[in-house]
Design a protein around this motif. Structure first.
Motif, short mmCIF file in Angstrom:
data_model
loop_
_atom_site.label_atom_id
_atom_site.label_comp_id
_atom_site.label_asym_id
_atom_site.label_seq_id
_atom_site.Cartn_x
_atom_site.Cartn_y
_atom_site.Cartn_z
N PRO A 213 0.82 -1.22 0.00
CA PRO A 213 0.00 0.00 0.00
C PRO A 213 0.85 1.27 0.00
N ASP A 214 2.00 1.23 0.69
CA ASP A 214 2.89 2.40 0.72
C ASP A 214 3.41 2.73 -0.67
N ALA A 215 3.83 1.66 -1.38
CA ALA A 215 4.37 1.86 -2.73
C ALA A 215 3.29 2.44 -3.64
N LEU A 216 2.07 1.92 -3.51
CA LEU A 216 0.97 2.41 -4.35
C LEU A 216 0.66 3.87 -4.05
N ALA A 217 0.69 4.22 -2.75
CA ALA A 217 0.41 5.60 -2.37
C ALA A 217 1.48 6.53 -2.93
N ASN A 218 2.73 6.09 -2.83
CA ASN A 218 3.84 6.89 -3.36
C ASN A 218 3.71 7.02 -4.88
N GLY A 219 3.38 5.89 -5.53
CA GLY A 219 3.21 5.90 -6.98
C GLY A 219 2.08 6.83 -7.40
N LYS A 220 1.01 6.81 -6.64
CA LYS A 220 -0.14 7.66 -6.95
C LYS A 220 0.25 9.14 -6.89
N GLN A 221 1.03 9.49 -5.88
CA GLN A 221 1.45 10.87 -5.73
C GLN A 221 2.38 11.29 -6.87
N LEU A 222 3.33 10.42 -7.19
CA LEU A 222 4.25 10.72 -8.28
C LEU A 222 3.49 10.87 -9.59
N TYR A 223 2.49 9.99 -9.78
CA TYR A 223 1.70 10.02 -11.00
C TYR A 223 0.95 11.35 -11.12
N ALA A 224 0.31 11.77 -10.01
CA ALA A 224 -0.46 13.01 -10.03
C ALA A 224 0.45 14.20 -10.36
N GLN A 225 1.64 14.22 -9.77
CA GLN A 225 2.52 15.37 -9.96
C GLN A 225 3.19 15.40 -11.33
N ASN A 226 3.53 14.22 -11.86
CA ASN A 226 4.38 14.20 -13.03
C ASN A 226 3.73 13.66 -14.30
N CYS A 227 2.69 12.85 -14.18
CA CYS A 227 2.16 12.16 -15.36
C CYS A 227 0.75 12.61 -15.75
N ALA A 314 3.90 0.04 -10.21
CA ALA A 314 2.88 -0.67 -9.43
C ALA A 314 1.56 0.09 -9.51
N TYR A 315 1.64 1.42 -9.45
CA TYR A 315 0.42 2.22 -9.53
C TYR A 315 -0.21 2.14 -10.91
N LEU A 316 0.61 2.09 -11.97
CA LEU A 316 0.06 2.03 -13.34
C LEU A 316 -0.81 0.79 -13.53
N TYR A 317 -0.39 -0.35 -12.92
CA TYR A 317 -1.19 -1.57 -13.06
C TYR A 317 -2.53 -1.45 -12.33
N SER A 318 -2.63 -0.48 -11.40
CA SER A 318 -3.89 -0.35 -10.65
C SER A 318 -5.01 0.17 -11.55
N PHE A 319 -4.67 0.65 -12.76
CA PHE A 319 -5.73 1.02 -13.70
C PHE A 319 -6.36 -0.22 -14.33
N GLN A 320 -5.69 -1.36 -14.18
CA GLN A 320 -6.19 -2.63 -14.71
C GLN A 320 -6.82 -3.50 -13.63
N PHE A 321 -6.12 -3.58 -12.50
CA PHE A 321 -6.56 -4.45 -11.42
C PHE A 321 -7.17 -3.60 -10.31
N GLU A 322 -8.14 -4.20 -9.65
CA GLU A 322 -8.84 -3.44 -8.63
C GLU A 322 -8.11 -3.53 -7.30
N TYR A 323 -7.05 -2.72 -7.15
CA TYR A 323 -6.36 -2.68 -5.87
C TYR A 323 -7.11 -1.72 -4.97
N PRO A 324 -6.97 -1.89 -3.67
CA PRO A 324 -7.42 -0.79 -2.81
C PRO A 324 -6.48 0.39 -3.01
#
Lengths: 325, 147
Positions: A213-227, A314-324
């Protein structure tokens, strides 16, 4: 004029010059860096010299809109660079080398072109040679098409996959995860008695079990800021700059090799199952590290650390799989 | 009719139009979500109309550089980076027209990046239309009387 008066006047003058002048002189010696939109010149100067082990003082200001400043692969809080204000910042470099600094606040279509370098000199000799990234050691062609030929109907269920994987004692080590695409793992399960839907559920669970979950949260933040500005907040490739990118691509590619190249200017849609489920984490790492070579996708190799890239993937795959999320 | 009486009549009518209390319309407060696109140097939509008591949620989507939104009178603000939708929620408990403006320097024409938030009905518009009609009417009558 009496001698004593002359002397006291002299002392007062020297004191005033010393108190006011010295800090002013020292402050004026710190280089001031001007930020402008990339179209208007980006950073000036864009090459800064520094020495390892010595603090580097910088003053930053903007000449047009709000910008940000951060140094790539460095654990630092990004600072805002605002027009009409001067931001002071002190950086410490332990190792010599060439560092990339970049703009952290979106400032238009060419925001990512706003980069510069800090050349840190020093005599530190115990530097380890960098190991090649995974996509290089796996010898992947990151520009080859990699679409999955079978895609699930709807989002696979992680919870269902968990119990199925437990029952059939299926697991995926981290090395296998990095080197295989969801579709390859799905295909590898074809000799079992499981249905296609069940196999996708297992793949979803295996992908989740290789992240935190930590990695996903970090990925989400990076995604919002940069992608997100190009790839869209929901990953659908419909960010606020997507239309502008397509228009720019059309204009710049007209004299080159035709319509196929024009398509490359559109940001990738991460909700596209065939594309995402056919991509290995190593392949995505390569794409992020190297960038799109003229398509508008920046190269992130000098900005993100390896850990940040894996979190982002890890966050990019969450657009495919239903992670929390 | 004496001109004096007529003048008095018109002044009285004018006062009524200007200051008569209107029957208070009871509008049930609702929640409104408004998407605002911000680009250099305009908001779209730039004019918002809500009822008093509504809970207003503004989603600010910036499409070029960093923009802000500050509502005068309500003293609330947000800042939106492109790609990151910013959300601002407040209760429109003050009636009237309020200016909202960009509060992040966004280029040369930044000071002109403004919009308007109207809370409640614009009673003064209707009252002034009424007053203007009265004035025209009065002028016509007085001219006729003199003739």
């Amino acid at each position: 004029m009496k001698r004593a008066e002359l002397l006291s006047r002299l002392i007062v003058t020297v004191a005033v010059v010393g108190v006011v002048g010295t800090p002013l002189y020292l402050w004026s010696r710190t280089p001031i860096i001007h930020a402008r939109m990339a179209e208007n010149g980006g950073w000036t100067p864009d090459v800064i010299q520094a020495e390892a082990g010595k603090p580097l003082h910088l003053k930053l200001t903007s000449d047009d809109v709000m910008h940000g400043f951060a140094v790539g692969q460095m654990d630092m809080e990004a600072v805002s660079v605002e027009p009409g204000k001067v931001t002071d910042i002190t950086l410490n470099f332990e190792k010599p080398g060439i560092y990339t600094f970049y703009c952290t606040r979106w400032c238009g279509l060419n925001h990512w072109r706003m980069r510069g370098t800090i050349e840190v000199s020093g005599s530190n000799t115990d530097l380890k040679p960098a190991s090649p990234p995974l996509y290089v050691s796996l010898n992947l062609d990151i520009d080859a098409p990699h679409d999955a030929t079978v895609v699930p109907n709807g989002q696979p269920s992680v919870s269902n996959g968990q119990s199925l994987a437990m029952d059939n004692s299926i697991s995926l080590s981290h090395e296998e995860y990095l080197a295989s695409s969801p579709f390859e793992v799905f295909d590898g399960l074809k000799n079992s008695s499981l249905t296609e839907e069940e196999r996708w559920d297992i793949v979803a669970y295996l992908w989740q079990s290789n992240t935190t979950p930590d990695a996903l949260a970090n990925g989400k933040q990076l995604y919002a800021q940069n992608c997100a500005a190009c790839h869209g907040e929901n990953g659908a490739g419909d960010g606020v700059f997507a239309d502008d990118l397509a228009a720019t691509g059309e204009a710049s590619m007209q004299t080159m090799s035709g319509a196929e190249n024009m398509m490359m200017q559109t940001p990738v849609d991460f909700t596209d199952s065939a594309r995402m489920l056919g991509a290995t984490p190593a392949l995505l790492q390569g794409k992020i590290l190297r960038g799109g070579m003229g398509t508008g996708m920046p190269m992130w190799g000098s900005i993100f650390t390896e850990g940040q890239i894996w979190d982002l993937i890890a966050y990019l795959y969450s657009f495919q799989f239903e992670y929390p999320k | 009719m004496s001109p004096r009486f007529l003048l008095l009549l018109f002044v009285m009518a004018g006062l009524v139009v200007a200051f008569a209390p209107l029957p208070v319309q009871s509008v049930t407060p609702q929640e409104r979500t408004i998407d605002i696109d911000a680009r250099q140097y305009t908001y779209s939509p730039s004019e918002l109309q809500v009822n008093k008591g509504d809970t207003v949620t503004i989603k600010l989507i910036s499409t070029d550089v960093v923009h802000g939104l500050y509502v005068d009178g309500y003293d609330v603000s947000i800042e939106a980076n492109p790609g990151q939708t910013a959300t601002l929620t407040f209760t429109a408990d003050k009636a009237g027209s309020f200016r909202f403006r960009c509060n992040v320097t966004c280029g040369a024409m930044h000071p002109f990046m403004i919009g308007k938030l109207t809370v409640g009905t614009n009673n003064w518009l209707y009252r002034s239309i009424g007053l203007a009609t009265l004035a025209i009417f009065g002028t016509v009558i007085s001219i006729k009387q003199k003739a």
